[in-house]
Scaffold this motif. Structure first.
Motif, PDB file in Angstrom:
ATOM      1  N   ASN A 152      50.232  40.837  41.235  1.00  0.00           N
ATOM      2  CA  ASN A 152      50.661  40.442  40.018  1.00  0.00           C
ATOM      3  C   ASN A 152      49.847  39.734  39.229  1.00  0.00           C
ATOM      4  OD1 ASN A 152      53.303  41.637  40.421  1.00  0.00           O
ATOM      5  ND2 ASN A 152      54.308  39.876  41.092  1.00  0.00           N
ATOM      6  N   VAL A 153      48.983  39.080  39.853  1.00  0.00           N
ATOM      7  CA  VAL A 153      47.824  38.249  39.104  1.00  0.00           C
ATOM      8  C   VAL A 153      46.845  39.224  38.647  1.00  0.00           C
ATOM      9  CG1 VAL A 153      46.305  37.587  41.106  1.00  0.00           C
ATOM     10  CG2 VAL A 153      46.936  36.056  39.406  1.00  0.00           C
ATOM     11  N   TYR A 154      46.723  40.385  38.950  1.00  0.00           N
ATOM     12  CA  TYR A 154      45.577  41.242  38.601  1.00  0.00           C
ATOM     13  C   TYR A 154      45.132  41.208  37.213  1.00  0.00           C
ATOM     14  CZ  TYR A 154      42.436  45.348  38.470  1.00  0.00           C
ATOM     15  OH  TYR A 154      41.574  46.100  38.198  1.00  0.00           O
ATOM     16  N   ARG A 155      46.041  41.296  36.467  1.00  0.00           N
ATOM     17  CA  ARG A 155      45.911  41.380  35.067  1.00  0.00           C
ATOM     18  C   ARG A 155      45.579  40.143  34.406  1.00  0.00           C
ATOM     19  NH1 ARG A 155      47.382  46.544  33.235  1.00  0.00           N
ATOM     20  NH2 ARG A 155      48.654  47.862  34.667  1.00  0.00           N
ATOM     21  N   SER A 156      45.576  39.174  35.014  1.00  0.00           N
ATOM     22  CA  SER A 156      45.061  37.826  34.482  1.00  0.00           C
ATOM     23  C   SER A 156      43.781  37.281  35.071  1.00  0.00           C
ATOM     24  CB  SER A 156      46.283  36.795  34.874  1.00  0.00           C
ATOM     25  OG  SER A 156      47.400  37.408  34.499  1.00  0.00           O
ATOM     26  N   VAL A 157      43.145  38.177  35.858  1.00  0.00           N
ATOM     27  CA  VAL A 157      41.853  37.982  36.265  1.00  0.00           C
ATOM     28  C   VAL A 157      40.763  38.978  36.184  1.00  0.00           C
ATOM     29  CG1 VAL A 157      42.477  36.277  38.181  1.00  0.00           C
ATOM     30  CG2 VAL A 157      42.292  38.827  38.550  1.00  0.00           C
ATOM     31  N   SER A 158      39.433  38.500  36.122  1.00  0.00           N
ATOM     32  CA  SER A 158      38.708  39.429  35.719  1.00  0.00           C
ATOM     33  C   SER A 158      37.182  39.248  36.653  1.00  0.00           C
ATOM     34  CB  SER A 158      38.109  39.046  34.399  1.00  0.00           C
ATOM     35  OG  SER A 158      37.342  37.942  34.269  1.00  0.00           O
ATOM     36  N   LEU A 159      36.257  40.008  36.412  1.00  0.00           N
ATOM     37  CA  LEU A 159      34.849  39.989  37.110  1.00  0.00           C
ATOM     38  C   LEU A 159      34.150  38.609  37.293  1.00  0.00           C
ATOM     39  CD1 LEU A 159      33.115  41.666  39.107  1.00  0.00           C
ATOM     40  CD2 LEU A 159      31.866  42.254  37.143  1.00  0.00           C
ATOM     41  N   TRP A 160      34.616  38.070  35.905  1.00  0.00           N
ATOM     42  CA  TRP A 160      34.035  36.594  35.879  1.00  0.00           C
ATOM     43  C   TRP A 160      34.850  35.577  36.833  1.00  0.00           C
ATOM     44  CZ3 TRP A 160      30.334  33.529  34.687  1.00  0.00           C
ATOM     45  CH2 TRP A 160      30.532  32.153  34.170  1.00  0.00           C
ATOM     46  N   THR A 161      36.094  35.921  36.826  1.00  0.00           N
ATOM     47  CA  THR A 161      36.914  35.176  37.733  1.00  0.00           C
ATOM     48  C   THR A 161      36.554  35.131  39.042  1.00  0.00           C
ATOM     49  OG1 THR A 161      38.850  35.616  36.045  1.00  0.00           O
ATOM     50  CG2 THR A 161      39.292  34.387  38.047  1.00  0.00           C
ATOM     51  N   ASP A 162      36.112  36.273  39.652  1.00  0.00           N
ATOM     52  CA  ASP A 162      35.931  36.731  40.784  1.00  0.00           C
ATOM     53  C   ASP A 162      34.489  35.751  41.190  1.00  0.00           C
ATOM     54  OD1 ASP A 162      37.702  38.647  41.158  1.00  0.00           O
ATOM     55  OD2 ASP A 162      36.205  40.308  41.343  1.00  0.00           O
ATOM     56  N   LEU A 163      33.683  35.643  40.208  1.00  0.00           N
ATOM     57  CA  LEU A 163      32.303  35.230  40.347  1.00  0.00           C
ATOM     58  C   LEU A 163      32.586  33.830  40.480  1.00  0.00           C
ATOM     59  CD1 LEU A 163      29.068  35.619  40.447  1.00  0.00           C
ATOM     60  CD2 LEU A 163      29.233  35.246  38.000  1.00  0.00           C
ATOM     61  N   ARG A 164      33.440  33.239  39.744  1.00  0.00           N
ATOM     62  CA  ARG A 164      33.624  31.761  39.633  1.00  0.00           C
ATOM     63  C   ARG A 164      34.426  31.271  40.931  1.00  0.00           C
ATOM     64  NH1 ARG A 164      31.386  28.074  37.122  1.00  0.00           N
ATOM     65  NH2 ARG A 164      33.443  27.095  36.471  1.00  0.00           N
ATOM     66  N   LEU A 165      35.360  32.103  41.437  1.00  0.00           N
ATOM     67  CA  LEU A 165      36.040  31.841  42.642  1.00  0.00           C
ATOM     68  C   LEU A 165      35.273  31.756  43.675  1.00  0.00           C
ATOM     69  CD1 LEU A 165      38.812  31.400  44.038  1.00  0.00           C
ATOM     70  CD2 LEU A 165      39.477  33.711  43.717  1.00  0.00           C
ATOM     71  N   VAL A 166      34.390  32.955  43.956  1.00  0.00           N
ATOM     72  CA  VAL A 166      33.438  32.885  45.047  1.00  0.00           C
ATOM     73  C   VAL A 166      32.550  31.971  45.090  1.00  0.00           C
ATOM     74  CG1 VAL A 166      31.751  34.509  46.304  1.00  0.00           C
ATOM     75  CG2 VAL A 166      33.821  35.577  45.528  1.00  0.00           C
ATOM     76  N   GLY A 167      32.030  31.199  43.908  1.00  0.00           N
ATOM     77  CA  GLY A 167      31.096  30.312  43.752  1.00  0.00           C
ATOM     78  C   GLY A 167      31.825  29.018  44.291  1.00  0.00           C
TER      79      GLY A 167
END
Length: 411
Positions: free
Chosen positions: A114-129
């Motif tokens: 459900n959260v997929y539409r609320s995140v992005s590639l930028w979110t991915d980068l910030r989360l992994v960092g």
């Protein structure tokens, strides 16, 4: 090509983790970080996570890491001693890289989450960092998408605990497949209900986490007195989404209103304009515009519950049903569909509430009418509800978290 690159990256990550594990200090639970989608938003998960954070902060350094920030101020008060930080702060201008990567979809969160539409590639980068920056302590993640990313990228010296706030069978086959593959990398996984725990035990039997257990949510300390159960008012609380079954509740209320036209139904909860318009239209078409009221969101649900005499749950499914406990903490008896999974683990039929056949609006209406017409039954169920809620007090539930964290440090 993409799969090959991912394979190389995972092998490199495994090598880095192995090297880091050789030099890792002893496990420590003095620092706890909780990964949450939107700490400043509203909803049951946010309220219960804040409640838990406040308890853990009594003796630990606690930080809530909010993946996104879409509001400048929190909807719920932040407990004393709890810090909040943000990975993707959307209330401020992003830099050039952030603006560019925000245009692309996430590659880490499954599309079916459900959260997929609320995140992005930028979110991915910030989360992994963020995950790779951690040094020791405990990380609690609070939804499947974040559990999956945590299992993949958290360093080996971090104790990882995944949480589930809805039922396993709500998730798509694709998400369940990823859960089966990755949750075994978590140090612990926590469900809210025994029924969900049993389902996860079956799914993860070939690759379980170190600890798999149930810890329910604790009931928060709410404003407002215990209800006198004299107001001719029934309350329902929840986001205006399909899962909450408010369409069925409106159908049920047609029967209640015909028998007891002096009683009203108040529905508290937010949603999209489209969802609100759809439900309001349904109410008007049912001829209930002066009987059923959409009250919007309230940060003081305890006050509103104290002004009600019955709490009603029309959900198609519930992860746990936190609002059931909140109503009980005000001495309000609950009428609920016996839907998967939470209500029947909280409500004892005929003792502190009434459980009715799911998907049957007429049965829900009959149970509400029964409590309207029987004041003594209402009072007895309400009194027992207070006792039930006391068993989910913050200290009682918090001690289970203390035991879990201590056990992970020892093992």
């Amino acid at each position: 090509m993409r799969n090959a690159a991912a394979g190389v990256a995972l092998r490199l990550l495994k090598a880095v983790n192995a090297r880091r594990a050789r030099h890792a200090p002893a496990p420590d639970a003095g620092t706890v970080r909780i990964l949450l989608q939107h700490a400043y938003g509203m909803g049951g998960t946010i309220r219960t996570v804040l409640n838990l954070a406040g308890y853990l902060a009594r003796e630990r350094d606690v930080e809530i890491v909010s993946v996104v920030r879409a509001a400048k101020e929190p909807f719920f008060p932040i407990p004393p001693g709890v810090r909040v930080s943000f990975l993707d702060d959307r209330t401020r201008p992003r830099g050039r890289v952030g603006r560019l990567l925000s245009r692309f979809p996430s590659v880490l969160i499954p599309e079916q989450e459900n959260v997929y539409r609320s995140v992005s590639l930028w979110t991915d980068l910030r989360l992994v960092g963020f995950l790779r920056s951690l040094r020791g302590g405990v990380l609690i993640s609070t939804r499947p998408g974040f559990n999956l990313v945590t299992a993949l990228f958290a360093p080996p010296d971090v104790l990882t605990v995944g949480q589930e706030h809805v039922a396993l069978d709500v998730h798509s086959p694709e998400v369940r497949r990823l859960i089966r593959r990755r949750y075994g990398r978590l140090d612990a996984f926590v469900t809210l209900t025994q029924a969900d725990l049993d389902q996860y035990a079956r799914l993860l039997r070939a690759n379980p986490p170190r600890r798999l257990l149930r810890v329910p949510n604790a009931v928060p300390d709410l404003a407002g007195d215990v209800s006198a159960l004299e107001e001719k008012c029934v309350v329902a609380i929840g986001r205006l989404v399909h899962a909450k079954g408010f369409d069925r509740l409106v159908e049920a209320w047609k029967h209640v209103a015909a028998a007891h036209p002096d009683w009203v139904l108040r529905i508290y909860g937010g949603g999209t304009q489209k969802a609100e318009h759809r439900l309001r239209t349904r109410i008007e078409e049912a001829g209930l515009a002066d009987k059923v009221f959409l009250m919007g969101s309230s940060s003081e649900v305890g006050v509103e519950l104290a002004k009600s005499s019955i709490y009603v749950v029309s959900s198609r499914y519930e992860g746990f049903g936190m609002t059931i406990l909140e109503a009980m903490s005000k001495g309000v008896p609950v009428v609920s569909f016996d839907c998967p999974h939470g209500p029947k683990e909280i409500i004892t039929h005929e003792h502190d509430g009434l459980l009715v056949r799911p998907r049957k609006p007429r049965a829900l209406a009959e149970a509400v009418c029964r409590l309207i017409e029987d004041r003594e039954l209402r009072a007895r169920l309400g009194g027992n509800a207070l006792l039930t809620a006391a068993g989910y007090d913050l200290d009682a539930v918090g001690s289970q978290w203390d035991s879990l964290l201590a056990d992970l440090v020892r093992s």
